[in-house]
Scaffold this motif. Structure first.
Motif, PDB file in Angstrom:
ATOM      1  N   ARG A  97      77.986 103.460  44.322  1.00 36.02           N
ATOM      2  CA  ARG A  97      79.375 103.448  43.868  1.00 36.02           C
ATOM      3  C   ARG A  97      80.325 103.108  45.013  1.00 36.02           C
ATOM      4  NH1 ARG A  97      78.655 108.664  39.865  1.00 36.02           N
ATOM      5  NH2 ARG A  97      78.394 107.469  37.936  1.00 36.02           N
ATOM      6  N   LEU A  98      79.978 103.544  46.219  1.00 30.59           N
ATOM      7  CA  LEU A  98      80.757 103.102  47.371  1.00 30.59           C
ATOM      8  C   LEU A  98      80.669 101.585  47.513  1.00 30.59           C
ATOM      9  CD1 LEU A  98      79.776 105.826  50.009  1.00 30.59           C
ATOM     10  CD2 LEU A  98      82.033 105.517  48.971  1.00 30.59           C
ATOM     11  N   LEU A  99      79.515 101.023  47.199  1.00 32.07           N
ATOM     12  CA  LEU A  99      79.348  99.574  47.291  1.00 32.07           C
ATOM     13  C   LEU A  99      80.201  98.844  46.253  1.00 32.07           C
ATOM     14  CD1 LEU A  99      75.500  99.277  47.961  1.00 32.07           C
ATOM     15  CD2 LEU A  99      77.379  98.893  49.566  1.00 32.07           C
ATOM     16  N   ILE A 100      80.397  99.466  45.081  1.00 28.56           N
ATOM     17  CA  ILE A 100      81.289  98.868  44.087  1.00 28.56           C
ATOM     18  C   ILE A 100      82.705  98.775  44.645  1.00 28.56           C
ATOM     19  CG2 ILE A 100      82.433  99.274  41.862  1.00 28.56           C
ATOM     20  CD1 ILE A 100      79.791 100.324  40.804  1.00 28.56           C
ATOM     21  N   LEU A 101      83.138  99.845  45.310  1.00 29.99           N
ATOM     22  CA  LEU A 101      84.455  99.821  45.942  1.00 29.99           C
ATOM     23  C   LEU A 101      84.484  98.789  47.074  1.00 29.99           C
ATOM     24  CD1 LEU A 101      85.182 103.660  46.071  1.00 29.99           C
ATOM     25  CD2 LEU A 101      86.145 101.980  44.488  1.00 29.99           C
ATOM     26  N   VAL A 125      81.625 102.250  54.742  1.00 30.17           N
ATOM     27  CA  VAL A 125      80.952 101.499  53.676  1.00 30.17           C
ATOM     28  C   VAL A 125      81.979 100.733  52.847  1.00 30.17           C
ATOM     29  CG1 VAL A 125      79.646 101.691  51.525  1.00 30.17           C
ATOM     30  CG2 VAL A 125      78.935 102.989  53.536  1.00 30.17           C
ATOM     31  N   ILE A 126      83.077 101.403  52.488  1.00 29.23           N
ATOM     32  CA  ILE A 126      84.126 100.721  51.728  1.00 29.23           C
ATOM     33  C   ILE A 126      84.741  99.604  52.570  1.00 29.23           C
ATOM     34  CG2 ILE A 126      86.344 100.996  50.553  1.00 29.23           C
ATOM     35  CD1 ILE A 126      85.575 103.870  49.955  1.00 29.23           C
ATOM     36  N   GLY A 127      84.996  99.909  53.836  1.00 24.83           N
ATOM     37  CA  GLY A 127      85.562  98.896  54.721  1.00 24.83           C
ATOM     38  C   GLY A 127      84.613  97.748  55.003  1.00 24.83           C
ATOM     39  N   ALA A 128      83.306  97.951  54.750  1.00 22.22           N
ATOM     40  CA  ALA A 128      82.335  96.887  54.975  1.00 22.22           C
ATOM     41  C   ALA A 128      82.638  95.671  54.108  1.00 22.22           C
ATOM     42  CB  ALA A 128      80.920  97.386  54.679  1.00 22.22           C
ATOM     43  N   GLY A 129      83.291  95.894  52.972  1.00 23.36           N
ATOM     44  CA  GLY A 129      83.671  94.752  52.138  1.00 23.36           C
ATOM     45  C   GLY A 129      84.580  93.796  52.888  1.00 23.36           C
ATOM     46  N   SER A 130      85.544  94.350  53.606  1.00 23.64           N
ATOM     47  CA  SER A 130      86.456  93.516  54.390  1.00 23.64           C
ATOM     48  C   SER A 130      85.720  92.800  55.510  1.00 23.64           C
ATOM     49  CB  SER A 130      87.579  94.376  54.979  1.00 23.64           C
ATOM     50  OG  SER A 130      88.394  94.910  53.953  1.00 23.64           O
ATOM     51  N   SER A 131      84.809  93.520  56.180  1.00 24.69           N
ATOM     52  CA  SER A 131      84.090  92.888  57.283  1.00 24.69           C
ATOM     53  C   SER A 131      83.153  91.794  56.778  1.00 24.69           C
ATOM     54  CB  SER A 131      83.319  93.929  58.092  1.00 24.69           C
ATOM     55  OG  SER A 131      82.333  94.556  57.308  1.00 24.69           O
ATOM     56  N   LEU A 156      83.661  95.318  37.513  1.00 30.18           N
ATOM     57  CA  LEU A 156      82.700  96.218  38.147  1.00 30.18           C
ATOM     58  C   LEU A 156      83.283  97.610  38.350  1.00 30.18           C
ATOM     59  CD1 LEU A 156      80.941  94.076  40.909  1.00 30.18           C
ATOM     60  CD2 LEU A 156      79.865  95.172  38.936  1.00 30.18           C
ATOM     61  N   ALA A 157      84.528  97.666  38.821  1.00 30.61           N
ATOM     62  CA  ALA A 157      85.165  98.964  39.071  1.00 30.61           C
ATOM     63  C   ALA A 157      85.331  99.746  37.783  1.00 30.61           C
ATOM     64  CB  ALA A 157      86.520  98.751  39.745  1.00 30.61           C
ATOM     65  N   ALA A 158      85.764  99.066  36.722  1.00 38.87           N
ATOM     66  CA  ALA A 158      85.985  99.743  35.447  1.00 38.87           C
ATOM     67  C   ALA A 158      84.686 100.242  34.831  1.00 38.87           C
ATOM     68  CB  ALA A 158      86.703  98.806  34.475  1.00 38.87           C
ATOM     69  N   ALA A 159      83.597  99.488  35.047  1.00 38.18           N
ATOM     70  CA  ALA A 159      82.330  99.830  34.402  1.00 38.18           C
ATOM     71  C   ALA A 159      81.455 100.769  35.230  1.00 38.18           C
ATOM     72  CB  ALA A 159      81.553  98.541  34.094  1.00 38.18           C
ATOM     73  N   GLY A 160      81.552 100.696  36.560  1.00 37.32           N
ATOM     74  CA  GLY A 160      80.597 101.395  37.387  1.00 37.32           C
ATOM     75  C   GLY A 160      81.074 102.639  38.086  1.00 37.32           C
ATOM     76  N   LEU A 161      82.385 102.866  38.155  1.00 38.44           N
ATOM     77  CA  LEU A 161      82.880 104.035  38.873  1.00 38.44           C
ATOM     78  C   LEU A 161      82.900 105.265  37.967  1.00 38.44           C
ATOM     79  CD1 LEU A 161      85.866 102.543  40.928  1.00 38.44           C
ATOM     80  CD2 LEU A 161      83.567 103.120  41.733  1.00 38.44           C
ATOM     81  N   PRO A 162      82.767 106.443  38.555  1.00 41.44           N
ATOM     82  CA  PRO A 162      82.855 107.658  37.748  1.00 41.44           C
ATOM     83  C   PRO A 162      84.298 107.954  37.376  1.00 41.44           C
ATOM     84  CG  PRO A 162      82.673 108.236  40.057  1.00 41.44           C
ATOM     85  CD  PRO A 162      82.526 106.739  39.982  1.00 41.44           C
ATOM     86  N   SER A 163      84.462 108.754  36.337  1.00 41.95           N
ATOM     87  CA  SER A 163      85.798 109.225  35.977  1.00 41.95           C
ATOM     88  C   SER A 163      86.184 110.335  36.938  1.00 41.95           C
ATOM     89  CB  SER A 163      85.795 109.734  34.534  1.00 41.95           C
ATOM     90  OG  SER A 163      87.055 110.250  34.184  1.00 41.95           O
ATOM     91  N   VAL A 164      87.248 110.106  37.718  1.00 35.09           N
ATOM     92  CA  VAL A 164      87.660 111.066  38.744  1.00 35.09           C
ATOM     93  C   VAL A 164      89.147 111.344  38.601  1.00 35.09           C
ATOM     94  CG1 VAL A 164      87.858 111.522  41.219  1.00 35.09           C
ATOM     95  CG2 VAL A 164      85.905 110.232  40.340  1.00 35.09           C
ATOM     96  N   THR A 165      89.504 112.610  38.525  1.00 35.49           N
ATOM     97  CA  THR A 165      90.914 113.008  38.474  1.00 35.49           C
ATOM     98  C   THR A 165      91.230 113.872  39.674  1.00 35.49           C
ATOM     99  OG1 THR A 165      90.884 112.978  36.054  1.00 35.49           O
ATOM    100  CG2 THR A 165      92.706 114.125  37.115  1.00 35.49           C
ATOM    101  N   LEU A 166      92.139 113.401  40.511  1.00 30.31           N
ATOM    102  CA  LEU A 166      92.574 114.161  41.681  1.00 30.31           C
ATOM    103  C   LEU A 166      93.787 115.001  41.315  1.00 30.31           C
ATOM    104  CD1 LEU A 166      92.329 111.396  44.425  1.00 30.31           C
ATOM    105  CD2 LEU A 166      90.618 113.080  43.770  1.00 30.31           C
ATOM    106  N   PRO A 167      94.059 116.062  42.068  1.00 31.92           N
ATOM    107  CA  PRO A 167      95.234 116.874  41.780  1.00 31.92           C
ATOM    108  C   PRO A 167      96.510 116.034  41.842  1.00 31.92           C
ATOM    109  CG  PRO A 167      93.810 117.973  43.367  1.00 31.92           C
ATOM    110  CD  PRO A 167      93.283 116.586  43.214  1.00 31.92           C
ATOM    111  N   ALA A 168      97.326 116.122  40.796  1.00 25.09           N
ATOM    112  CA  ALA A 168      98.577 115.363  40.759  1.00 25.09           C
ATOM    113  C   ALA A 168      99.590 115.988  41.710  1.00 25.09           C
ATOM    114  CB  ALA A 168      99.139 115.346  39.338  1.00 25.09           C
ATOM    115  N   THR A 169     100.347 115.137  42.383  1.00 19.29           N
ATOM    116  CA  THR A 169     101.397 115.612  43.279  1.00 19.29           C
ATOM    117  C   THR A 169     102.664 114.816  43.012  1.00 19.29           C
ATOM    118  OG1 THR A 169     100.620 114.079  44.980  1.00 19.29           O
ATOM    119  CG2 THR A 169      99.846 116.348  45.117  1.00 19.29           C
TER     120      THR A 169
END
Length: 405
Positions: free
Chosen positions: A14-18, A141-147, A183-196
């Motif tokens: 999933r990090l690779l999807i990002l 890993v996420i930044g590896a996309g840019s590199s 890919l992001a819509a299909a492969g990432l988990p549903s995650v809800t962070l605390p709203a601020t």
């Protein structure tokens, strides 16, 4: 509910999807500097004016990041990340089809807002779901996309630009963005962070430690982009060969890729302040060398390789510093850090345009060396870690709701 320390819910795939998304953003960021002469000619503007397209993207990212984060605070991060990439896609279409500089500039703004929604949330989710001893590696890993974009995307994009024109390159990036959004819509988990609230986000700026770190975040990338945003001009001092710009950007990208492979483990093993200050010291030296050897092509390539190598060391350790200092509002602080990084990009590109217009290409590297020295001094003198007797504090657990897709 799960806490950050008990689980690494994203997993490598999933990090690779990002990372695919950051690859697309990276292709755009790395290809555009090499195409600036063509963009300037086609849109009938100066090279320095064309360079401000980079500034527009960066400013849109910086301004939009906290606003988007607040407006979408209660939304599923998977939805926000996917929508961000679709917005980036829309911005690329505007650029590819835009008949004038104003329309292309508007496309850069839209793309910058989409990138803010995607990238800030990608790093925030990775930060709260990763174990502390692997957080920098997750960021890497996420930044590896840019590199990877700097290695594979640059030659691909520039070749497309030569065959189909710079607009063809923009259309190609738009197609890649569409794939990344799916890919992001299909492969990432549903995650809800605390709203601020926006007030809570702005309250982060009252904390002196975080405020100082965000100021540094707005500065550390400026010396790098002062030079790299005008790579075509820098290389043009030593040669006018057709493939020179492509070779230079590939060498810079190879350095960036290698640096990204090293920075995660280095920053996890050593403290991030040491990693960052060492990178700034290397940046000073590399720019001084570039100032001396810029009339010779191969030594210029070597200097650009070193600048690329330390690129990730100027971002990943700083992101880790901000996340650690953020404590209970670590995700908020990290979102603001991404915005400040793009402020630094805008500052660097803007200063580069000023130097290029006022003094010429030979003064870009000396100006970057001076700026890097100033940033190094500010970083060391203001480092909150030096006044923290307890060592390296970890942020408190962040409650997160996460389920599979």
């Amino acid at each position: 509910m799960i806490d950050r320390q008990s689980s690494n819910e994203l997993g490598v795939w999933r990090l690779l999807i990002l990372a695919v998304g950051t690859f697309v953003l990276g292709v755009d960021g790395f290809v555009l500097p090499g195409l600036l002469p063509h963009v300037a000619t086609d849109l009938s503007v100066s090279l320095a004016t064309a360079g401000q397209l980079t500034t527009a993207f960066a400013v849109a990212y910086a301004v939009g990041s906290p606003i988007i984060a607040t407006a979408t605070g209660r939304m599923d991060r998977r939805v926000v990340i996917g929508a961000g990439m679709f917005a980036f896609l829309a911005g690329m279409v505007l650029q590819a089809a835009g008949p004038s500089y104003a329309v292309v500039l508007a496309g850069r703004v839209v793309a910058g807002l989409g990138a803010a929604a995607f990238q800030a949330n990608a790093f925030a989710v990775a930060g709260v779901l990763s174990r502390p001893d692997r957080r920098a590696r997750s960021f890497a890993v996420i930044g590896a996309g840019s590199s990877l974009a700097s290695v594979l995307g640059v030659p691909f994009g520039l070749l497309v630009g030569q065959w189909l024109g710079w607009r063809g390159a923009m259309w190609t990036i738009a197609a890649l963005a569409a794939a990344a959004a799916v890919l992001a819509a299909a492969g990432l988990p549903s995650v809800t962070l605390p709203a601020t609230s926006l007030r809570s986000r702005l309250a982060v700026l009252v904390d002196p430690r975080i405020l100082i770190l965000l100021v540094v975040s707005a500065l550390v990338l400026a010396p790098l982009y002062l030079v790299s945003a005008y790579a075509a001009v820098v290389v043009g001092v030593s040669t006018s060969a057709g493939g020179a710009v492509l070779a230079a950007l590939c060498v810079f990208g190879a350095g960036f890729f290698i640096g990204n492979r090293l920075v995660g483990r280095f920053a996890d093993r050593f403290d991030s302040l040491t990693s960052l200050t060492a990178a700034l010291a290397v940046a000073i030296g590399a720019n001084v060398v570039l100032s001396v050897v810029q009339h010779w092509f191969v030594p210029t390539l070597a200097a650009l390789f070193v600048l690329g190598l330390i690129g990730s060391f100027l971002f990943i350790p700083q992101a880790d510093r901000v996340f650690v200092a953020g404590g209970d509002v670590a995700a908020v602080a990290l979102s603001l850090n991404g915005a400040m990084a793009y402020v630094g990009t805008a500052v660097g590109a803007t200063l580069g345009g000023v130097v290029l217009s006022a003094a010429g290409a030979l003064w870009l590297a000396p100006a970057a060396a001076v700026l890097a020295a100033i940033v190094l001094g500010v970083t060391r003198l203001t480092a909150p870690e030096r006044r923290t007797a307890a060592g390296r504090p970890e942020p408190a657990d962040v409650p997160v709701e996460a389920t599979g897709p």
